[in-house]
Design an enzyme around this catalytic site. Structure first.
Site, PDB file in Angstrom:
ATOM      1  N   SER A   1     -11.191  -7.535   8.404  1.00  0.00           N
ATOM      2  CA  SER A   1     -10.925  -5.930   7.888  1.00  0.00           C
ATOM      3  C   SER A   1     -13.681  -6.102   7.538  1.00  0.00           C
ATOM      4  O   SER A   1     -13.145  -6.619   6.590  1.00  0.00           O
ATOM      5  CB  SER A   1     -10.239  -5.864   6.535  1.00  0.00           C
ATOM      6  OG  SER A   1      -8.934  -6.265   7.185  1.00  0.00           O
TER       7      SER A   1
ATOM      8  N   LYS B   1      -0.869   1.228   2.962  1.00  0.00           N
ATOM      9  CA  LYS B   1      -2.014  -0.231   2.000  1.00  0.00           C
ATOM     10  C   LYS B   1      -2.214   0.796   0.534  1.00  0.00           C
ATOM     11  O   LYS B   1      -2.939   1.770   0.949  1.00  0.00           O
ATOM     12  CB  LYS B   1      -2.996  -0.244   2.374  1.00  0.00           C
ATOM     13  CG  LYS B   1      -3.781  -1.379   2.349  1.00  0.00           C
ATOM     14  CD  LYS B   1      -4.636  -1.915   3.230  1.00  0.00           C
ATOM     15  CE  LYS B   1      -6.089  -2.431   2.538  1.00  0.00           C
ATOM     16  NZ  LYS B   1      -6.080  -3.749   1.750  1.00  0.00           N
TER      17      LYS B   1
ATOM     18  N   ARG C   1       2.012 -10.098   8.661  1.00  0.00           N
ATOM     19  CA  ARG C   1       0.888  -9.275   7.854  1.00  0.00           C
ATOM     20  C   ARG C   1       2.420  -9.087   6.612  1.00  0.00           C
ATOM     21  O   ARG C   1       3.075  -7.915   6.283  1.00  0.00           O
ATOM     22  CB  ARG C   1       0.764  -8.791   7.532  1.00  0.00           C
ATOM     23  CG  ARG C   1       0.059  -7.514   6.446  1.00  0.00           C
ATOM     24  CD  ARG C   1      -0.817  -6.113   6.432  1.00  0.00           C
ATOM     25  NE  ARG C   1      -1.639  -6.170   5.311  1.00  0.00           N
ATOM     26  CZ  ARG C   1      -0.854  -5.054   4.499  1.00  0.00           C
ATOM     27  NH1 ARG C   1       0.352  -4.708   4.690  1.00  0.00           N
ATOM     28  NH2 ARG C   1      -1.755  -4.583   3.827  1.00  0.00           N
TER      29      ARG C   1
HETATM   30  N1  3NM Z   1      -5.447  -2.349   6.490  1.00  0.00           N
HETATM   31  P1  3NM Z   1      -0.504   2.458   8.650  1.00  0.00           P
HETATM   32  S1  3NM Z   1      -5.317   0.612   6.694  1.00  0.00           S
HETATM   33  C1  3NM Z   1      -3.416  -3.294   6.252  1.00  0.00           C
HETATM   34  O1  3NM Z   1      -8.279   0.291   6.075  1.00  0.00           O
HETATM   35  C2  3NM Z   1      -4.233  -2.505   6.219  1.00  0.00           C
HETATM   36  O2  3NM Z   1      -8.477  -1.980   5.803  1.00  0.00           O
HETATM   37  C3  3NM Z   1      -6.026  -0.805   6.389  1.00  0.00           C
HETATM   38  O3  3NM Z   1      -0.942   1.065   7.728  1.00  0.00           O
HETATM   39  C4  3NM Z   1      -7.587  -0.584   6.191  1.00  0.00           C
HETATM   40  O4  3NM Z   1      -0.587   2.059  10.354  1.00  0.00           O
HETATM   41  C5  3NM Z   1      -3.634  -0.810   7.264  1.00  0.00           C
HETATM   42  O5  3NM Z   1       0.855   2.144   8.455  1.00  0.00           O
HETATM   43  C6  3NM Z   1      -2.435  -0.457   7.529  1.00  0.00           C
HETATM   44  O6  3NM Z   1      -1.361   3.130   8.444  1.00  0.00           O
HETATM   45  C7  3NM Z   1      -2.603   0.585   8.329  1.00  0.00           C
END
Ligand code: 3NM
Length: 222
Positions: free
Chosen positions: A117, A146, A46
């Site tokens: 998602s 994000k 990503r």
């Molecule tokens: N998608 P971390 S939250 C890429 O809610 C992504 O769909 C999300 O990163 C969603 O593990 C997210 O560092 C980020 O919190 C996740």
């Protein structure tokens, strides 16, 4: 996707590491190598957000990370870049709600793993009808990664999806670390998707190992 493939995928989703160069504190190649040694079972490239590579640099990094996955027999998924997924013959593609249309992606990639998602029950229903192979449900906890993440939901949506009888493989995402892993699996997820807790860990191998151990323990309880 056949039931057999579905069950294989469910198993593979256990520790789902996602990253791009912008998420790493050392080289992405080294980070991925360590993470796979620690027990990551599927990887998503990503390359997105501030400081992310584009063009040739992005493609080159993707190729190198795919080679590391192949060496370790680990599935390699590309985030939201159909052209790159096609060029590299990736194992699958992950799309968000604002990316390409799921039915179009399914037509383009009839045999590949397609993840999407989902943040609401309506999105879940559409994803299942559209032929998604797995869902990424989040954000479960607050995330710094994000910037445009939706409202934090805890594990409620995962529980609702399972209560409604959907059997599609699910990974929870957003702010997940080893301590929070069991809660997500016990709510009904098949795995946890993690960026920071592995990509920015002092030892990505140890961090992955700890998450894997929590996934295994939670699945024994379920
Ligand atoms: N998608 P971390 S939250 C890429 O809610 C992504 O769909 C999300 O990163 C969603 O593990 C997210 O560092 C980020 O919190 C996740």
């Amino acid at each position: 996707m056949s039931n057999l493939k579905n069950e294989t995928l469910r198993e593979a989703l256990g520790v789902y590491f996602i990253m791009g160069s912008q998420n790493c504190i050392t080289s992405p190649q080294k980070t991925l190598d360590l993470a796979l040694n620690g027990g990551v079972s599927i990887f998503q490239f990503r390359e997105k957000g501030e400081g992310a590579f584009v063009g040739t640099e992005k493609r080159q990094l993707a190729k190198e990370l795919q080679a590391i996955c192949r060496k370790n027999n680990t599935l390699f998924i590309v985030n939201d870049d159909l052209e790159l997924a096609k060029e590299l013959d990736a194992d699958g593609i992950h799309i968000g709600q604002d990316d390409e249309d799921l039915q179009y992606v399914r037509r383009e990639f009839p045999d590949k793993i397609i993840g999407i998602s989902a943040h609401t029950l309506e999105e879940v229903e559409k994803a299942v009808a559209g032929g998604a192979d797995y869902l990424g449900v989040g954000p479960i906890y607050a995330t710094e990664t994000k910037k445009d993440a939706k409202e934090v939901k805890g594990t409620t949506l995962i529980e609702q999806i399972r209560d409604l009888g959907y059997t599609i493989p699910i990974v929870g995402i957003g702010g997940i670390n080893a301590k929070r892993t069991q809660e997500v699996i016990l709510a009904g997820a098949d795995g946890v998707s993690v960026i920071t807790a592995i990509s920015k860990a002092e030892s990505p191998d140890k961090a992955s190992q700890e998450i894997k151990s929590e996934v295994t323990q939670a699945k024994k309880i379920k």
